[in-house]
Design a protein around this motif. Structure first.
Motif, mmCIF file in Angstrom:
data_model
loop_
_atom_site.group_PDB
_atom_site.id
_atom_site.type_symbol
_atom_site.label_atom_id
_atom_site.label_comp_id
_atom_site.label_asym_id
_atom_site.label_seq_id
_atom_site.Cartn_x
_atom_site.Cartn_y
_atom_site.Cartn_z
ATOM 1 N N UNK A 165 -1.848 4.231 8.835
ATOM 2 C CA UNK A 165 -2.340 3.625 10.077
ATOM 3 C C UNK A 165 -2.321 2.102 9.971
ATOM 4 N N UNK A 166 -2.749 1.575 8.842
ATOM 5 C CA UNK A 166 -2.731 0.120 8.645
ATOM 6 C C UNK A 166 -1.293 -0.401 8.713
ATOM 7 N N UNK B 16 -3.583 -9.619 9.077
ATOM 8 C CA UNK B 16 -4.201 -8.686 8.119
ATOM 9 C C UNK B 16 -4.733 -7.481 8.890
ATOM 10 N N UNK B 17 -4.451 -6.304 8.390
ATOM 11 C CA UNK B 17 -4.961 -5.060 8.986
ATOM 12 C C UNK B 17 -5.416 -4.162 7.853
ATOM 13 N N UNK C 289 -7.330 0.895 1.946
ATOM 14 C CA UNK C 289 -5.933 0.598 2.226
ATOM 15 C C UNK C 289 -5.791 -0.528 3.258
ATOM 16 N N UNK C 290 -4.876 -1.451 3.000
ATOM 17 C CA UNK C 290 -4.676 -2.564 3.927
ATOM 18 C C UNK C 290 -3.253 -3.081 3.835
ATOM 19 N N UNK D 82 -12.432 -0.574 10.502
ATOM 20 C CA UNK D 82 -11.081 -1.124 10.591
ATOM 21 C C UNK D 82 -11.234 -2.602 10.910
ATOM 22 N N UNK D 83 -10.593 -3.446 10.124
ATOM 23 C CA UNK D 83 -10.676 -4.893 10.321
ATOM 24 C C UNK D 83 -9.277 -5.422 10.613
ATOM 25 N N UNK D 84 -9.150 -6.187 11.695
ATOM 26 C CA UNK D 84 -7.863 -6.793 12.035
ATOM 27 C C UNK D 84 -8.066 -8.295 12.206
#
Ligand code: SME
Length: 158
Positions: free
Chosen positions: A41-42, A53-54, A68-69, A131-133
């Motif tokens: 997904x990232x 960055x995701x 995971x990123x 989830x960080x974007x």
């Protein structure tokens, strides 16, 4: 499905999410491994949107721990209520930050990050990760991102 993503070249953000959603669904449907699904997904989000960055942070004890990123190396652990990620965890809701410098307590993993959205992931009504974007440009996230990212993270089974 084939492991290559169809990228939609448009500035229409909703259309990009609509193109991506079934592809992500196909990637993770039937795959029970959490790490594999978070990683794909990232990667899919990074490939479509080219964000800086995701990635995911997962709740472990009283901290968020890096999962995971895609993007540059990042802070490994974030406490409850710390930074945007820890605040979204504490408040149990999506946070949109148009200018990270204006967010009290923002954790600058990279000085290049200018705006950010953090979406909590729930299991049985309890936040189990975020989830960080991050974007290198100001004011890149809005309610459209919140709506589609909240739908996307529901695909992840813990
Ligand atoms: N900026 C985040 C920290 C994580 S990095 O951006 C990847 C925060 O304030 O929680």
């Amino acid at each position: 499905m084939a492991e290559d993503l169809k990228i939609l070249h448009t500035t229409d953000k909703a259309a990009q999410y609509q193109s991506l959603q079934p592809q992500i669904e196909a990637l993770i449907t039937g795959e029970p491994d959490l790490t594999a699904n978070l990683a794909n997904m990232a990667a899919a989000l990074k490939e479509q949107f080219k964000w800086f960055w995701v990635g995911f942070y997962l709740v472990k004890g009283n901290e968020l721990v890096l999962g995971p990123f895609q993007g540059p190396v990042a802070c490994t652990r974030i406490g409850l209520g710390r930074g945007v990620c820890g605040s979204a965890w504490q408040q149990q809701k999506t946070l949109i930050v148009p200018d990270v410098e204006a967010f009290p307590g923002h954790i600058a993993c990279s000085s290049l990050s200018r705006s950010e959205i953090v979406v909590p992931l729930f299991k049985d009504g309890v936040v189990c990760g975020v989830l960080d974007v991050d974007s290198e440009e100001l004011d890149q996230f809005d309610e459209i991102d919140a709506q589609y990212l909240e739908e996307l993270v529901k695909l992840i089974q813990f």
